[in-house]
Design a protein around this motif. Sequence first.
Motif, PDB file in Angstrom:
ATOM      1  N   MET A   1       0.833  -1.205   0.000  1.00 48.22           N
ATOM      2  CA  MET A   1       0.000   0.000   0.000  1.00 48.22           C
ATOM      3  C   MET A   1       0.866   1.253   0.000  1.00 48.22           C
ATOM      4  SD  MET A   1      -3.061  -1.204   2.596  1.00 48.22           S
ATOM      5  CE  MET A   1      -3.944   0.358   2.519  1.00 48.22           C
ATOM      6  N   ALA A   2       1.978   1.228   0.760  1.00 55.74           N
ATOM      7  CA  ALA A   2       2.874   2.381   0.785  1.00 55.74           C
ATOM      8  C   ALA A   2       3.555   2.575  -0.565  1.00 55.74           C
ATOM      9  CB  ALA A   2       3.911   2.208   1.893  1.00 55.74           C
TER      10      ALA A   2
ATOM     11  N   PRO B   1      18.989   3.672   9.538  1.00 57.90           N
ATOM     12  CA  PRO B   1      17.933   4.419   8.847  1.00 57.90           C
ATOM     13  C   PRO B   1      17.354   5.531   9.712  1.00 57.90           C
ATOM     14  CG  PRO B   1      17.108   2.290   9.574  1.00 57.90           C
ATOM     15  CD  PRO B   1      18.586   2.287   9.831  1.00 57.90           C
ATOM     16  N   HIS B   2      16.981   6.613   9.053  1.00 60.33           N
ATOM     17  CA  HIS B   2      16.369   7.745   9.746  1.00 60.33           C
ATOM     18  C   HIS B   2      14.859   7.678   9.595  1.00 60.33           C
ATOM     19  CE1 HIS B   2      15.439  11.737  11.187  1.00 60.33           C
ATOM     20  NE2 HIS B   2      14.803  11.976  10.054  1.00 60.33           N
ATOM     21  N   LEU B   3      14.165   7.818  10.715  1.00 61.92           N
ATOM     22  CA  LEU B   3      12.708   7.871  10.704  1.00 61.92           C
ATOM     23  C   LEU B   3      12.254   9.131  11.424  1.00 61.92           C
ATOM     24  CD1 LEU B   3      11.771   4.201  11.731  1.00 61.92           C
ATOM     25  CD2 LEU B   3      11.366   5.227   9.490  1.00 61.92           C
ATOM     26  N   SER B   4      11.260   9.803  10.860  1.00 59.60           N
ATOM     27  CA  SER B   4      10.665  10.918  11.595  1.00 59.60           C
ATOM     28  C   SER B   4       9.659  10.404  12.618  1.00 59.60           C
ATOM     29  CB  SER B   4       9.989  11.897  10.628  1.00 59.60           C
ATOM     30  OG  SER B   4       8.925  11.261   9.934  1.00 59.60           O
ATOM     31  N   ILE B   5       9.155   9.188  12.394  1.00 52.68           N
ATOM     32  CA  ILE B   5       8.264   8.551  13.378  1.00 52.68           C
ATOM     33  C   ILE B   5       9.102   8.097  14.567  1.00 52.68           C
ATOM     34  CG2 ILE B   5       6.750   6.572  13.814  1.00 52.68           C
ATOM     35  CD1 ILE B   5       5.952   6.657  10.885  1.00 52.68           C
ATOM     36  N   LYS B   6       8.686   8.476  15.756  1.00 51.31           N
ATOM     37  CA  LYS B   6       9.398   8.115  16.968  1.00 51.31           C
ATOM     38  C   LYS B   6       8.522   7.228  17.853  1.00 51.31           C
ATOM     39  CE  LYS B   6      12.682  10.767  15.549  1.00 51.31           C
ATOM     40  NZ  LYS B   6      13.897  10.167  14.919  1.00 51.31           N
TER      41      LYS B   6
ATOM     42  N   ILE C   1       2.500  -0.412   9.374  1.00 50.82           N
ATOM     43  CA  ILE C   1       3.520  -0.832   8.410  1.00 50.82           C
ATOM     44  C   ILE C   1       3.613   0.171   7.263  1.00 50.82           C
ATOM     45  CG2 ILE C   1       4.270  -2.685   6.876  1.00 50.82           C
ATOM     46  CD1 ILE C   1       4.231  -3.470   9.847  1.00 50.82           C
ATOM     47  N   SER C   2       2.459   0.573   6.736  1.00 50.86           N
ATOM     48  CA  SER C   2       2.447   1.551   5.648  1.00 50.86           C
ATOM     49  C   SER C   2       3.099   2.851   6.065  1.00 50.86           C
ATOM     50  CB  SER C   2       1.005   1.809   5.194  1.00 50.86           C
ATOM     51  OG  SER C   2       0.482   0.710   4.484  1.00 50.86           O
ATOM     52  N   ALA C   3       2.807   3.298   7.276  1.00 50.77           N
ATOM     53  CA  ALA C   3       3.367   4.567   7.754  1.00 50.77           C
ATOM     54  C   ALA C   3       4.883   4.505   7.858  1.00 50.77           C
ATOM     55  CB  ALA C   3       2.756   4.925   9.106  1.00 50.77           C
ATOM     56  N   LEU C   4       5.418   3.380   8.310  1.00 54.10           N
ATOM     57  CA  LEU C   4       6.867   3.244   8.433  1.00 54.10           C
ATOM     58  C   LEU C   4       7.546   3.296   7.065  1.00 54.10           C
ATOM     59  CD1 LEU C   4       7.021   0.491  11.192  1.00 54.10           C
ATOM     60  CD2 LEU C   4       7.888   2.827  11.405  1.00 54.10           C
TER      61      LEU C   4
ATOM     62  N   VAL D   1      10.370   6.334   2.564  1.00 50.60           N
ATOM     63  CA  VAL D   1      10.377   6.836   1.196  1.00 50.60           C
ATOM     64  C   VAL D   1      10.497   8.357   1.186  1.00 50.60           C
ATOM     65  CG1 VAL D   1       9.034   7.067  -0.921  1.00 50.60           C
ATOM     66  CG2 VAL D   1       9.075   4.875   0.279  1.00 50.60           C
ATOM     67  N   VAL D   2       9.702   9.013   2.009  1.00 51.99           N
ATOM     68  CA  VAL D   2       9.698  10.476   2.026  1.00 51.99           C
ATOM     69  C   VAL D   2      11.037  11.022   2.496  1.00 51.99           C
ATOM     70  CG1 VAL D   2       8.671  12.505   3.130  1.00 51.99           C
ATOM     71  CG2 VAL D   2       7.204  10.674   2.254  1.00 51.99           C
ATOM     72  N   ASN D   3      11.614  10.386   3.519  1.00 49.32           N
ATOM     73  CA  ASN D   3      12.922  10.839   4.004  1.00 49.32           C
ATOM     74  C   ASN D   3      14.009  10.569   2.976  1.00 49.32           C
ATOM     75  OD1 ASN D   3      12.506  11.990   6.617  1.00 49.32           O
ATOM     76  ND2 ASN D   3      12.021   9.955   7.383  1.00 49.32           N
ATOM     77  N   GLY D   4      13.885   9.421   2.291  1.00 50.54           N
ATOM     78  CA  GLY D   4      14.811   9.087   1.233  1.00 50.54           C
ATOM     79  C   GLY D   4      16.253   9.006   1.658  1.00 50.54           C
TER      80      GLY D   4
END
Length: 461
Positions: free
Chosen positions: A20-21, A172-177, A409-412, A417-420
């Motif tokens: 879905m992502a 990996p960098h995630l904005s989700i914490k 899962i989709s949000a992660l 992808v957005v952070n790239g």
Amino acid sequence: MLKFVDLFAGIGGIRKGLEMALDEFAIKHQCVFSSEINLKAQETYQLNYEETPQGDIRLIDSLPEHDILLAGFPCQSFSYAGKQQGFADTRGTLFFEIERLLNAATSKPRLMLLENVRGFTTHDKGRTFATVVKKLEDLGYGVTTCLLNSSNFGVPQNRVRIYLVCSLGHTPHLSIKSDLGAADSHKFKQAILQGDLFSTEVPHRCVADILEPKVDEKYVCSPKFISQLSEAITPNGFDSLHGVRLIDHRGGNSIHSWDMGKNGHCSSTEKRLMDAIISNRRKKHFGADKDGKKLTLEQIQSFWDQPDLENTLASLVSKGYLKQEDDKYNPICGNMSFEVFKFLDPSSISITVVSSDANRLGVVQDGIPRRITPRECARLQGFPDDFILHPNDTFAYHQLGNSVSVPVISALFRDLVVNGEQPFPPVMENKARPPKHQNSGQKANAQKWVGALAASPCPTN
């Protein structure tokens, strides 16, 4: 074209979240291998993906080349509901099957997502979790972990899980914490009013949002059970059942078998005495037993000063609500036989859906007590309505309780992808047009992300 494998696949919940992502960004993808040992889960997987997963992962020698590895490896050994044997338990060692397959590969995937229960992080005082992270690092992966509650991602369920996002040669960098969200449905409602919930672009949802407007009569509670509930809530209506748990060895917002007259009608005095025993038997000065200890007549008298105590106790014993052994009294807990063990509050979130009890979650809708349907259970996990459930309800409930919350899962993956942020040189080979809602920066990051993952595979050594 991004290639991925789906290990310990269940019914394909992690795969669904990934797909879905990727579809949001028009990123082409292909599952090149899947594995799931449960035959009934394989049937549901085949219905949705038109492929039957391979069976026991321990019999698999190698994996085809792939860019992303997905694995919700078995959690029973780490779950608070399980025996928590961890790596001393055969099921707990199944993580090492992932390690074995990666070591045997000619090239490693550049990205992995692993999922497990919250108890995985604290098992054996954190040593089990540290062992897994160390193994992943030894394989060359940087690991970012998140403890996330599904209720923060548009899923009306209190479900905290650990997610390990692993990138080859890079953290990996995630904005989700990490965010544990509201601890229960009551705190969720408080947080909604106070505006204290985890901030996401996805609006928070409640149980009412996932209810079907009309359900088959087979999901309506039996006349006998409804009659028993009526005795317990008189003179209140069935709407008073919102958020109520049916359980015999706890107090709080609960209904007990003696409230329902399950083994015979109880007087108000008998009900109050049973409630008092349930409440006091857990007090530390009576012992440290997990769910309370047996009490002597003298111990009961210390908190119950009503007359005719011995006759009241004898009546409760004769009706089967109490058991007397060695001059001590202990409640007989019959909650496992209730048709519903928890009535969900439509204006809040569900308790955690688990495989053993998913079929006994209830709701009161239009004044009628009923069990939630398999489709509603799937919605509590965030599965889209076009996801095909197993035609046998028993298997459907069990599989959904074992699955993941798809939107998390989709949000992660959407965040990745957005952070790239990948350390590999981009290879611009995805020419698909992204959805209109993407801005130019998101498009560039998505192409960079795909190019990095789909670059020539990294060798294992």
